[in-house]
Motif scaffolding. Structure first.
Motif, PDB file in Angstrom:
ATOM      1  N   LEU A   1       0.827  -1.209   0.000  1.00  0.00           N
ATOM      2  CA  LEU A   1       0.000   0.000   0.000  1.00  0.00           C
ATOM      3  C   LEU A   1       0.863   1.262   0.000  1.00  0.00           C
ATOM      4  O   LEU A   1       0.527   2.242  -0.668  1.00  0.00           O
ATOM      5  N   SER A   2       1.962   1.239   0.745  1.00  0.00           N
ATOM      6  CA  SER A   2       2.836   2.417   0.772  1.00  0.00           C
ATOM      7  C   SER A   2       3.397   2.698  -0.614  1.00  0.00           C
ATOM      8  O   SER A   2       3.522   3.857  -1.019  1.00  0.00           O
ATOM      9  N   TYR A   3       3.706   1.637  -1.354  1.00  0.00           N
ATOM     10  CA  TYR A   3       4.221   1.804  -2.717  1.00  0.00           C
ATOM     11  C   TYR A   3       3.156   2.406  -3.627  1.00  0.00           C
ATOM     12  O   TYR A   3       3.404   3.388  -4.336  1.00  0.00           O
ATOM     13  N   ILE A   4       1.966   1.825  -3.615  1.00  0.00           N
ATOM     14  CA  ILE A   4       0.882   2.292  -4.484  1.00  0.00           C
ATOM     15  C   ILE A   4       0.531   3.749  -4.177  1.00  0.00           C
ATOM     16  O   ILE A   4       0.383   4.583  -5.091  1.00  0.00           O
ATOM     17  N   ILE A   5       0.422   4.082  -2.898  1.00  0.00           N
ATOM     18  CA  ILE A   5       0.057   5.448  -2.506  1.00  0.00           C
ATOM     19  C   ILE A   5       1.141   6.441  -2.917  1.00  0.00           C
ATOM     20  O   ILE A   5       0.851   7.509  -3.460  1.00  0.00           O
ATOM     21  N   ASP A   6       2.392   6.093  -2.668  1.00  0.00           N
ATOM     22  CA  ASP A   6       3.487   7.015  -2.979  1.00  0.00           C
ATOM     23  C   ASP A   6       3.699   7.181  -4.477  1.00  0.00           C
ATOM     24  O   ASP A   6       4.083   8.266  -4.941  1.00  0.00           O
ATOM     25  N   VAL A   7       3.461   6.128  -5.270  1.00  0.00           N
ATOM     26  CA  VAL A   7       3.526   6.264  -6.730  1.00  0.00           C
ATOM     27  C   VAL A   7       2.417   7.195  -7.202  1.00  0.00           C
ATOM     28  O   VAL A   7       2.638   8.079  -8.045  1.00  0.00           O
ATOM     29  N   TYR A   8       1.241   7.024  -6.658  1.00  0.00           N
ATOM     30  CA  TYR A   8       0.110   7.875  -7.044  1.00  0.00           C
ATOM     31  C   TYR A   8       0.369   9.336  -6.698  1.00  0.00           C
ATOM     32  O   TYR A   8       0.064  10.247  -7.487  1.00  0.00           O
ATOM     33  N   LEU A   9       0.944   9.571  -5.520  1.00  0.00           N
ATOM     34  CA  LEU A   9       1.216  10.944  -5.089  1.00  0.00           C
ATOM     35  C   LEU A   9       2.487  11.518  -5.702  1.00  0.00           C
ATOM     36  O   LEU A   9       2.790  12.706  -5.503  1.00  0.00           O
ATOM     37  N   GLY A  10       3.236  10.707  -6.405  1.00  0.00           N
ATOM     38  CA  GLY A  10       4.466  11.176  -7.027  1.00  0.00           C
ATOM     39  C   GLY A  10       5.632  11.302  -6.067  1.00  0.00           C
ATOM     40  O   GLY A  10       6.631  11.972  -6.372  1.00  0.00           O
ATOM     41  N   LYS A  11       5.556  10.633  -4.924  1.00  0.00           N
ATOM     42  CA  LYS A  11       6.631  10.711  -3.940  1.00  0.00           C
ATOM     43  C   LYS A  11       7.782   9.772  -4.266  1.00  0.00           C
ATOM     44  O   LYS A  11       8.900   9.970  -3.784  1.00  0.00           O
ATOM     45  N   VAL A  12       7.506   8.720  -5.036  1.00  0.00           N
ATOM     46  CA  VAL A  12       8.556   7.787  -5.447  1.00  0.00           C
ATOM     47  C   VAL A  12       8.404   7.513  -6.933  1.00  0.00           C
ATOM     48  O   VAL A  12       7.332   7.708  -7.516  1.00  0.00           O
ATOM     49  N   LYS A  13       9.492   7.052  -7.532  1.00  0.00           N
ATOM     50  CA  LYS A  13       9.455   6.698  -8.943  1.00  0.00           C
ATOM     51  C   LYS A  13       8.876   5.294  -9.106  1.00  0.00           C
ATOM     52  O   LYS A  13       9.022   4.435  -8.245  1.00  0.00           O
ATOM     53  N   LEU A  14       8.241   5.085 -10.244  1.00  0.00           N
ATOM     54  CA  LEU A  14       7.694   3.769 -10.566  1.00  0.00           C
ATOM     55  C   LEU A  14       8.817   2.736 -10.624  1.00  0.00           C
ATOM     56  O   LEU A  14       9.870   2.985 -11.199  1.00  0.00           O
ATOM     57  N   GLN A  15       8.590   1.581 -10.015  1.00  0.00           N
ATOM     58  CA  GLN A  15       9.540   0.483 -10.100  1.00  0.00           C
ATOM     59  C   GLN A  15       9.191  -0.355 -11.335  1.00  0.00           C
ATOM     60  O   GLN A  15       8.142  -0.995 -11.387  1.00  0.00           O
ATOM     61  N   LYS A  16      10.074  -0.342 -12.325  1.00  0.00           N
ATOM     62  CA  LYS A  16       9.812  -1.040 -13.585  1.00  0.00           C
ATOM     63  C   LYS A  16      10.380  -2.452 -13.614  1.00  0.00           C
ATOM     64  O   LYS A  16      10.094  -3.218 -14.537  1.00  0.00           O
ATOM     65  N   ASN A  17      11.202  -2.770 -12.614  1.00  0.00           N
ATOM     66  CA  ASN A  17      11.816  -4.099 -12.566  1.00  0.00           C
ATOM     67  C   ASN A  17      10.986  -5.017 -11.665  1.00  0.00           C
ATOM     68  O   ASN A  17      10.917  -4.793 -10.457  1.00  0.00           O
ATOM     69  N   PRO A  18      10.342  -6.043 -12.230  1.00  0.00           N
ATOM     70  CA  PRO A  18       9.488  -6.906 -11.399  1.00  0.00           C
ATOM     71  C   PRO A  18      10.254  -7.653 -10.314  1.00  0.00           C
ATOM     72  O   PRO A  18       9.706  -7.924  -9.235  1.00  0.00           O
ATOM     73  N   VAL A  19      11.502  -7.988 -10.572  1.00  0.00           N
ATOM     74  CA  VAL A  19      12.309  -8.688  -9.559  1.00  0.00           C
ATOM     75  C   VAL A  19      12.559  -7.771  -8.363  1.00  0.00           C
ATOM     76  O   VAL A  19      12.421  -8.185  -7.200  1.00  0.00           O
ATOM     77  N   SER A  20      12.913  -6.520  -8.623  1.00  0.00           N
ATOM     78  CA  SER A  20      13.171  -5.567  -7.541  1.00  0.00           C
ATOM     79  C   SER A  20      11.908  -5.313  -6.723  1.00  0.00           C
ATOM     80  O   SER A  20      11.951  -5.246  -5.490  1.00  0.00           O
ATOM     81  N   PHE A  21      10.777  -5.187  -7.413  1.00  0.00           N
ATOM     82  CA  PHE A  21       9.526  -4.962  -6.690  1.00  0.00           C
ATOM     83  C   PHE A  21       9.158  -6.182  -5.847  1.00  0.00           C
ATOM     84  O   PHE A  21       8.769  -6.052  -4.684  1.00  0.00           O
ATOM     85  N   ALA A  22       9.288  -7.370  -6.430  1.00  0.00           N
ATOM     86  CA  ALA A  22       8.975  -8.592  -5.688  1.00  0.00           C
ATOM     87  C   ALA A  22       9.894  -8.748  -4.481  1.00  0.00           C
ATOM     88  O   ALA A  22       9.463  -9.174  -3.405  1.00  0.00           O
ATOM     89  N   LEU A  23      11.169  -8.383  -4.642  1.00  0.00           N
ATOM     90  CA  LEU A  23      12.107  -8.468  -3.524  1.00  0.00           C
ATOM     91  C   LEU A  23      11.709  -7.511  -2.405  1.00  0.00           C
ATOM     92  O   LEU A  23      11.798  -7.861  -1.220  1.00  0.00           O
ATOM     93  N   TYR A  24      11.277  -6.310  -2.777  1.00  0.00           N
ATOM     94  CA  TYR A  24      10.820  -5.339  -1.775  1.00  0.00           C
ATOM     95  C   TYR A  24       9.713  -5.935  -0.909  1.00  0.00           C
ATOM     96  O   TYR A  24       9.705  -5.762   0.312  1.00  0.00           O
ATOM     97  N   VAL A  25       8.798  -6.661  -1.531  1.00  0.00           N
ATOM     98  CA  VAL A  25       7.653  -7.218  -0.795  1.00  0.00           C
ATOM     99  C   VAL A  25       8.044  -8.450   0.007  1.00  0.00           C
ATOM    100  O   VAL A  25       7.595  -8.638   1.144  1.00  0.00           O
ATOM    101  N   THR A  26       8.899  -9.299  -0.557  1.00  0.00           N
ATOM    102  CA  THR A  26       9.118 -10.630   0.023  1.00  0.00           C
ATOM    103  C   THR A  26      10.390 -10.773   0.844  1.00  0.00           C
ATOM    104  O   THR A  26      10.593 -11.834   1.440  1.00  0.00           O
ATOM    105  N   MET A  27      11.249  -9.774   0.892  1.00  0.00           N
ATOM    106  CA  MET A  27      12.557  -9.929   1.536  1.00  0.00           C
ATOM    107  C   MET A  27      12.414 -10.559   2.924  1.00  0.00           C
ATOM    108  O   MET A  27      11.822  -9.983   3.823  1.00  0.00           O
TER     109      MET A  27
END
Length: 470
Positions: free
Chosen positions: A132-158
């Motif tokens: 949720l923090s990722y989705i909200i911050d992408v929507y608000l423009g606080k963070v850049k979109l993560q285009k790498n699925p491996v990096s995003f999956a690692l963020y969630v599952t580490m």
């Protein structure tokens, strides 16, 4: 799989570290993702599919939200964003609160809705909040979109912070997913921090948990006031050393793999007000609710009535986050009321009185709160508090309470001392100190803790982790 287990310590962790460090730099994220999925699947072979589905769907949501921004389709973008938020709320709501909601509907309306108690996916409260923090911050423009699925999956599952936090917001870690320092010095720091957390969990929390279970198992009709106090004080120590120990292990593991996670505890039991206590306890959860609930509702930049609404909303949600039970809701309302009272008038009075008295007030408030947290049956919790008050017909002290106190006196004293910054001073000397003796003593203490913790895990069967159920 939990960190404080023989299999994790001497099989999973060494193999994971070996695979990670022999992997080329470009493959390290993929390697850590693979071992993290294995870690989760070890305990949740079915629900790992739920996690993977959540990752893929939210990754797609992020791309869609960013695409609509580029195309300037703001109305549709908002709809997609709200859909993403509702999707994640539905997932956690269905698995964590469906039974609670249907049971209460049946109780109130005699509806007869049939529901099954679904096993709660481990860590769902933590990884859903991270997504949720990722989705909200992408929507608000606080963070850049993560285009790498491996990096995003690692963020969630580490796996270091997957099942018990700290809740790592995407903004805290986005740059580290691509560039991070991996060094022997950092690995050593992480290993020491992990051992500290292991000692907190195994040597202190487990023993305090055993004392709480012994006293709580006593017949409440004859339980002495001293037994009630002894038991809840033991629980007060157990939940702190259990959760802060696990957070220490998570932070240490993260550092061993090159990541820096935020601190989750800052000696909360030295606080002199409930407000200060909640700035020091479960910092990542408090930060999440402040950033994504309290401030969007208006925070304190609105009328008094709305401020009260905002605080109570946050604390009811904080209670529910911890569990689908009315005792957690009451626990949340209890703290919401205390924080409002301090905010309105009590804080100035606390600041003016001697520190020892404000500290006693704070700890009495916290210990009282743990009664509602620890005891699910509200009627039993009220009875337990009545015994603690000394105004019940129960005896003030009895032989059982004296026996338990004498048996656990040493670990109780150690617990009280190590709730303070003394623990950090002993086990983590300042880097700029020239006292080689202090470093040598700290190193020997870490070896001793590791040996003792291992011996305890080999010989004992009592090794719960309280925050698994959250």
């Amino acid at each position: 799989m939990i960190f404080s287990s023989i299999f994790f310590l001497f099989t999973f962790l060494p193999v994971s570290l070996a695979l990670y460090f022999i992997s080329p730099m470009k493959m390290k994220n993929l390697t850590l993702l693979a071992v993290s999925l294995f870690f989760y699947a070890w305990g949740e072979p079915v629900y790992v599919l739920l996690m993977i589905s959540s990752i893929l769907i939210n990754f797609a949501y992020g791309i869609f939200i960013e695409k609509l921004k580029i195309e300037n389709k703001m109305a549709l973008r908002k709809v997609v964003f709200l859909t993403a938020v509702l999707f994640n709320i539905f997932i956690i709501g269905f698995f964590k609160y469906f039974g609670f909601i249907t049971d209460n509907i049946n109780l109130i309306f005699n509806a007869g809705i049939v529901s099954r108690d679904l096993p709660l996916p481990i860590g769902i409260s933590f990884y859903t909040f991270q997504v949720l923090s990722y989705i909200i911050d992408v929507y608000l423009g606080k963070v850049k979109l993560q285009k790498n699925p491996v990096s995003f999956a690692l963020y969630v599952t580490m796996f270091p912070q997957l099942i018990a936090g700290p809740i790592v917001r995407y903004s805290d870690i986005d740059s580290q997913l691509e560039n991070r320092e991996i060094s022997s010095h950092k690995f050593g720091e992480g290993a020491l921090r992990f051992i500290q957390g292991l000692g907190k969990k195994v040597l202190i929390a487990n023993n305090m948990g055993a004392l709480w279970n012994l006293t709580y198992a006593l017949d409440v009709s004859t339980m002495s006031a001293f037994s009630a106090w002894l038991g809840i004080i033991a629980y007060t120590f157990q939940i702190y050393f259990d959760f802060s120990g696990y957070s220490d292990m998570a932070i240490g593991l993260g550092r061993m793999f090159g990541f820096e996670f935020i601190e989750n505890f800052d000696h909360p039991y030295v606080s002199k007000s409930v407000t200060e206590f909640w700035r020091r306890w479960h910092i990542s959860l408090g930060t999440w609710f402040r950033e994504y609930v309290y401030i969007p509702l208006g925070g304190n930049r609105c009328s008094k009535i709305k401020q009260i609404r905002n605080i109570m909303a946050v604390w009811m949600l904080t209670g529910l986050w911890h569990g689908a039970s009315w005792n957690f809701v009451i626990w949340g309302i209890y703290y919401g009321c205390l924080l409002l009272i301090e905010k309105m008038f009590l804080k100035k009075f606390l600041d003016s009185m001697p520190g020892i008295f404000s500290h006693i007030y704070c700890m009495l408030a916290v210990i009282t709160g743990w009664v509602f947290f620890a005891i699910e049956d509200i009627g039993v919790a009220k009875h337990y508090l009545h015994i603690m008050s000394g105004f019940s017909k129960n005896p003030f002290v009895d032989s059982a309470s004296l026996y338990y106190f004498q048996s656990y006196a040493v670990i109780l004293v150690i617990s009280a001392l190590f709730c303070t910054p003394l623990f950090k001073k002993i086990f983590s000397p300042e880097e700029n100190t020239d006292n080689k003796l202090q470093y040598s003593i700290a190193a020997l203490l870490h070896v001793f803790i590791l040996i003792m913790s291992t011996a305890y895990l080999v010989t004992e069967t009592y090794n719960p982790f309280l925050y698994f159920r959250f």
